[in-house]
Design a protein around this motif. Sequence first.
Motif, short mmCIF file in Angstrom:
data_model
loop_
_atom_site.label_atom_id
_atom_site.label_comp_id
_atom_site.label_asym_id
_atom_site.label_seq_id
_atom_site.Cartn_x
_atom_site.Cartn_y
_atom_site.Cartn_z
N ILE A 197 0.83 -1.20 0.00
CA ILE A 197 0.00 0.00 0.00
C ILE A 197 0.86 1.25 0.00
O ILE A 197 0.56 2.24 -0.69
CB ILE A 197 -0.95 -0.02 1.21
CG1 ILE A 197 -2.04 -1.09 1.01
CG2 ILE A 197 -1.59 1.34 1.45
CD1 ILE A 197 -2.92 -1.29 2.21
N SER A 211 0.70 3.98 -2.96
CA SER A 211 0.32 5.37 -2.65
C SER A 211 1.44 6.34 -3.02
O SER A 211 1.17 7.45 -3.49
CB SER A 211 -0.01 5.50 -1.17
OG SER A 211 -1.07 4.64 -0.81
N ALA A 242 -1.43 7.48 4.60
CA ALA A 242 -2.30 6.33 4.37
C ALA A 242 -1.87 5.12 5.21
O ALA A 242 -2.72 4.43 5.80
CB ALA A 242 -2.29 5.96 2.89
N ILE A 257 -4.09 3.12 8.22
CA ILE A 257 -4.47 1.71 8.23
C ILE A 257 -3.75 0.94 9.34
O ILE A 257 -4.27 -0.07 9.83
CB ILE A 257 -4.24 1.05 6.85
CG1 ILE A 257 -2.78 1.15 6.42
CG2 ILE A 257 -5.14 1.66 5.80
CD1 ILE A 257 -2.51 0.49 5.09
N SER A 276 -10.23 0.38 4.20
CA SER A 276 -9.80 1.68 4.68
C SER A 276 -8.95 2.41 3.65
O SER A 276 -9.10 3.62 3.45
CB SER A 276 -9.01 1.52 5.99
OG SER A 276 -8.56 2.77 6.47
N ILE A 277 -8.04 1.68 2.98
CA ILE A 277 -7.19 2.35 2.00
C ILE A 277 -8.02 2.81 0.80
O ILE A 277 -7.70 3.82 0.17
CB ILE A 277 -6.04 1.42 1.55
CG1 ILE A 277 -4.98 2.21 0.76
CG2 ILE A 277 -6.55 0.26 0.73
CD1 ILE A 277 -4.36 3.34 1.50
N THR A 306 -9.39 6.09 1.81
CA THR A 306 -8.30 7.08 1.85
C THR A 306 -7.90 7.53 0.44
O THR A 306 -7.66 8.72 0.21
CB THR A 306 -7.10 6.51 2.60
OG1 THR A 306 -7.49 6.07 3.90
CG2 THR A 306 -6.00 7.55 2.74
N THR A 362 -9.31 8.05 8.12
CA THR A 362 -9.01 8.73 6.87
C THR A 362 -8.99 10.24 7.06
O THR A 362 -8.14 10.94 6.50
CB THR A 362 -10.06 8.37 5.80
OG1 THR A 362 -10.02 6.96 5.57
CG2 THR A 362 -9.79 9.10 4.50
#
Length: 206
Positions: free
Chosen positions: A35, A39, A51, A55, A88-89, A92, A166
């Motif tokens: 992730i 990102s 981010a 998380i 969650s990501i 975000t 977030t």
Amino acid sequence: KDRVVVVKTDYVGPRYSQTLGTQSAWLVALTLLLIFIYSAIRFKIQYAIGAVLAIMHDALIMVAFIVWTRMEFNTNTIAAILTILGYSINDTIVQFDRVREERKIHPSDKFVDVLDMALTLTLGRSIITTLTTMLAVLALFFFTTGSIKDFSLALLVGMTSGVYSTIFIASAFVLMWENIKAKKDSRGPKEASLEAKSKAPAPAKG
């Protein structure tokens, strides 16, 4: 005579629990690394760090809840944690996409105003999406038993955590980074002008 039928027996030894814990830690760490890379490539390094912090917070909240409720830590709880990390990501990334778009539309505005506008535009979407997903998870919680019930309960906690992380962790970290960067950028010209004044020759006396 009555008969007792053993449907299922489980035995968890120390070696198996240690292996499960190690594998869970590696899975979460690998997920966080992927992730972060994604990102950082799609946005900037400060967005990637924000981010990942968000998380990580969600994962710790879920682990703390599992320990507090003495829920069985098995493959279902691991799946719930990884599911929430992905959920969650996604929230975000949607938020950061909106921030990037608003910054292109309003390049002269302060970053805090751009961030506030982006949060306002995406807050309703985040709440509605989460509540809609919770309806399905609540159905699993009320109409199932056993490990599926625990799985749905962990998802409910994780989704609640993912909504505010977030806004209050990922976006707040990016804002803090941008404020520090702006202060450094504004300090640079001032220091350069002071240095130029100090090096300027003194006026000759008549």
